[in-house]
Design a protein around this motif. Structure first.
Motif, PDB file in Angstrom:
ATOM      1  N   GLU A 166       7.808  15.107   0.470  1.00 50.69           N
ATOM      2  CA  GLU A 166       6.797  14.215   1.047  1.00 50.69           C
ATOM      3  C   GLU A 166       6.036  13.528  -0.073  1.00 50.69           C
ATOM      4  OE1 GLU A 166       3.996  15.835   3.770  1.00 50.69           O
ATOM      5  OE2 GLU A 166       5.479  16.044   5.353  1.00 50.69           O
ATOM      6  N   THR A 167       5.626  12.307   0.189  1.00 48.37           N
ATOM      7  CA  THR A 167       4.863  11.566  -0.809  1.00 48.37           C
ATOM      8  C   THR A 167       3.403  12.025  -0.821  1.00 48.37           C
ATOM      9  OG1 THR A 167       4.444   9.819   0.807  1.00 48.37           O
ATOM     10  CG2 THR A 167       6.330   9.521  -0.671  1.00 48.37           C
ATOM     11  N   ASP A 168       2.769  11.849  -1.976  1.00 46.25           N
ATOM     12  CA  ASP A 168       1.365  12.210  -2.123  1.00 46.25           C
ATOM     13  C   ASP A 168       0.476  11.009  -1.806  1.00 46.25           C
ATOM     14  OD1 ASP A 168       1.616  10.530  -4.331  1.00 46.25           O
ATOM     15  OD2 ASP A 168       1.436  12.136  -5.808  1.00 46.25           O
ATOM     16  N   GLU A 169      -0.814  11.084  -2.154  1.00 46.11           N
ATOM     17  CA  GLU A 169      -1.769  10.008  -1.852  1.00 46.11           C
ATOM     18  C   GLU A 169      -1.382   8.679  -2.503  1.00 46.11           C
ATOM     19  OE1 GLU A 169      -2.829  12.984  -3.249  1.00 46.11           O
ATOM     20  OE2 GLU A 169      -3.454  13.881  -1.356  1.00 46.11           O
ATOM     21  N   ALA A 170      -0.715   8.751  -3.650  1.00 42.82           N
ATOM     22  CA  ALA A 170      -0.298   7.538  -4.358  1.00 42.82           C
ATOM     23  C   ALA A 170       1.064   7.039  -3.874  1.00 42.82           C
ATOM     24  CB  ALA A 170      -0.253   7.803  -5.856  1.00 42.82           C
ATOM     25  N   GLY A 171       1.641   7.699  -2.860  1.00 44.66           N
ATOM     26  CA  GLY A 171       2.938   7.301  -2.340  1.00 44.66           C
ATOM     27  C   GLY A 171       4.095   7.770  -3.206  1.00 44.66           C
ATOM     28  N   GLU A 172       3.842   8.694  -4.130  1.00 47.71           N
ATOM     29  CA  GLU A 172       4.875   9.139  -5.061  1.00 47.71           C
ATOM     30  C   GLU A 172       5.545  10.427  -4.581  1.00 47.71           C
ATOM     31  OE1 GLU A 172       2.952   9.437  -8.848  1.00 47.71           O
ATOM     32  OE2 GLU A 172       2.734   7.267  -9.016  1.00 47.71           O
ATOM     33  N   TYR A 173       6.829  10.535  -4.847  1.00 47.08           N
ATOM     34  CA  TYR A 173       7.591  11.741  -4.536  1.00 47.08           C
ATOM     35  C   TYR A 173       8.262  12.247  -5.807  1.00 47.08           C
ATOM     36  CZ  TYR A 173      11.539   8.505  -4.463  1.00 47.08           C
ATOM     37  OH  TYR A 173      12.465   7.554  -4.791  1.00 47.08           O
ATOM     38  N   ALA A 174       8.570  13.534  -5.831  1.00 50.28           N
ATOM     39  CA  ALA A 174       9.241  14.145  -6.970  1.00 50.28           C
ATOM     40  C   ALA A 174      10.242  15.165  -6.438  1.00 50.28           C
ATOM     41  CB  ALA A 174       8.237  14.807  -7.897  1.00 50.28           C
ATOM     42  N   LEU A 175      11.503  14.814  -6.498  1.00 47.78           N
ATOM     43  CA  LEU A 175      12.575  15.697  -6.045  1.00 47.78           C
ATOM     44  C   LEU A 175      13.172  16.424  -7.244  1.00 47.78           C
ATOM     45  CD1 LEU A 175      14.211  13.027  -3.781  1.00 47.78           C
ATOM     46  CD2 LEU A 175      13.262  15.165  -2.938  1.00 47.78           C
ATOM     47  N   ASN A 209       0.830  -1.201   0.000  1.00 46.79           N
ATOM     48  CA  ASN A 209       0.000   0.000   0.000  1.00 46.79           C
ATOM     49  C   ASN A 209       0.866   1.253   0.000  1.00 46.79           C
ATOM     50  OD1 ASN A 209      -2.384  -1.525   0.246  1.00 46.79           O
ATOM     51  ND2 ASN A 209      -2.021  -1.729   2.441  1.00 46.79           N
ATOM     52  N   PRO A 210       0.483   2.281  -0.762  1.00 52.35           N
ATOM     53  CA  PRO A 210       1.249   3.533  -0.744  1.00 52.35           C
ATOM     54  C   PRO A 210       1.134   4.236   0.604  1.00 52.35           C
ATOM     55  CG  PRO A 210      -0.717   3.755  -2.108  1.00 52.35           C
ATOM     56  CD  PRO A 210      -0.648   2.330  -1.674  1.00 52.35           C
ATOM     57  N   ILE A 211       2.178   4.940   0.995  1.00 55.21           N
ATOM     58  CA  ILE A 211       2.186   5.688   2.247  1.00 55.21           C
ATOM     59  C   ILE A 211       2.194   7.179   1.913  1.00 55.21           C
ATOM     60  CG2 ILE A 211       3.384   6.162   4.406  1.00 55.21           C
ATOM     61  CD1 ILE A 211       4.680   3.423   4.191  1.00 55.21           C
ATOM     62  N   LYS A 212       1.119   7.857   2.270  1.00 59.63           N
ATOM     63  CA  LYS A 212       1.031   9.302   2.064  1.00 59.63           C
ATOM     64  C   LYS A 212       1.777  10.011   3.196  1.00 59.63           C
ATOM     65  CE  LYS A 212      -2.091  13.193   1.992  1.00 59.63           C
ATOM     66  NZ  LYS A 212      -3.416  13.691   2.209  1.00 59.63           N
ATOM     67  N   GLY A 213       2.570  11.018   2.844  1.00 59.81           N
ATOM     68  CA  GLY A 213       3.239  11.835   3.855  1.00 59.81           C
ATOM     69  C   GLY A 213       4.567  11.307   4.341  1.00 59.81           C
ATOM     70  N   SER A 214       5.093  10.234   3.751  1.00 57.85           N
ATOM     71  CA  SER A 214       6.426   9.798   4.158  1.00 57.85           C
ATOM     72  C   SER A 214       7.452  10.701   3.478  1.00 57.85           C
ATOM     73  CB  SER A 214       6.653   8.326   3.834  1.00 57.85           C
ATOM     74  OG  SER A 214       6.989   8.149   2.501  1.00 57.85           O
ATOM     75  N   ARG A 215       8.635  10.787   4.038  1.00 55.50           N
ATOM     76  CA  ARG A 215       9.649  11.716   3.530  1.00 55.50           C
ATOM     77  C   ARG A 215      10.810  10.944   2.926  1.00 55.50           C
ATOM     78  NH1 ARG A 215      10.348  16.867   3.178  1.00 55.50           N
ATOM     79  NH2 ARG A 215       8.467  17.360   4.313  1.00 55.50           N
ATOM     80  N   VAL A 216      11.255  11.426   1.750  1.00 59.80           N
ATOM     81  CA  VAL A 216      12.394  10.869   1.026  1.00 59.80           C
ATOM     82  C   VAL A 216      13.372  12.015   0.786  1.00 59.80           C
ATOM     83  CG1 VAL A 216      13.104   9.747  -1.121  1.00 59.80           C
ATOM     84  CG2 VAL A 216      10.926   9.153  -0.088  1.00 59.80           C
ATOM     85  N   SER A 217      14.670  11.735   0.881  1.00 63.47           N
ATOM     86  CA  SER A 217      15.654  12.805   0.697  1.00 63.47           C
ATOM     87  C   SER A 217      16.659  12.459  -0.393  1.00 63.47           C
ATOM     88  CB  SER A 217      16.408  13.071   1.992  1.00 63.47           C
ATOM     89  OG  SER A 217      17.299  12.011   2.265  1.00 63.47           O
ATOM     90  N   VAL A 218      17.298  13.501  -0.904  1.00 66.53           N
ATOM     91  CA  VAL A 218      18.418  13.348  -1.830  1.00 66.53           C
ATOM     92  C   VAL A 218      19.577  14.161  -1.263  1.00 66.53           C
ATOM     93  CG1 VAL A 218      17.673  15.248  -3.342  1.00 66.53           C
ATOM     94  CG2 VAL A 218      19.212  13.500  -4.230  1.00 66.53           C
TER      95      VAL A 218
END
Length: 168
Positions: free
Chosen positions: A79-88, A54-63
């Motif tokens: 932060e990830t969106d509702e679909a669990g996607e992030y865009a850095l 399941n996608p996790i909304k609001g998790s944080r990914v860094s570069v």
């Protein structure tokens, strides 16, 4: 009247052309990094465990990007969106220095889901993934798509919760 319309149309097209060129110039100065963050629950059956993340909304990914001397020259997170996607988006130039994509690492930072907050190293989420080859290159646009990162439940954190005694 026809001449006025032609002049107006020409001016409009010249203006649109400048906007498109301006956007392309901005795209040439950045590196795009994207992917997903999912929750993988080991308490489910094998098929659900493998395919039912399941996608996790609001998790944080860094570069984090480093220069040739291994000093951090760029850090960013999303932060990830509702679909669990992030865009850095990483600027290719910071303080006059070029940021090389091969010196950048992407990793998990935190999960917003309290029941699924143990980072795993599936696809390198916990330890980090180095940007190697772009998945999309078009003119001056560069994008790296990272394989999904996974969090798991606290129950799934230690696969050897019960030590079995060997009689051999």
């Amino acid at each position: 009247m026809a001449a006025v319309m032609m002049i107006a149309t020409s001016l409009l097209l010249i203006g649109i052309g400048r906007v498109i060129v301006g956007e392309a110039w901005e795209e040439a100065n950045v590196i795009h990094v994207g992917g997903k963050v999912l929750c993988q629950d080991c308490t489910k059956g094998w098929n659900d465990w493998v395919n039912g993340s399941n996608p996790i909304k609001g998790s944080r990914v860094s570069v984090t990007c480093m220069d040739d001397r291994r000093r951090v020259i760029y850090y960013g997170s999303d932060e990830t969106d509702e679909a669990g996607e992030y865009a850095l988006i990483v600027n290719k130039y910071v303080n006059g220095k070029e940021v090389k994509a091969t010196g950048c690492w992407v990793r998990l930072v935190s999960s917003s889901d309290s029941s699924c907050n143990i980072p795993t190293d599936f696809a390198g989420g916990r330890s980090g993934v180095k940007l190697r080859r772009p998945t999309w290159l078009y003119r001056d646009q560069t994008k790296y798509t990272i394989h999904p990162f996974y969090y798991t439940t606290p129950l799934c954190d230690d696969p050897n919760q019960e030590e079995t005694q060997s009689n051999y």
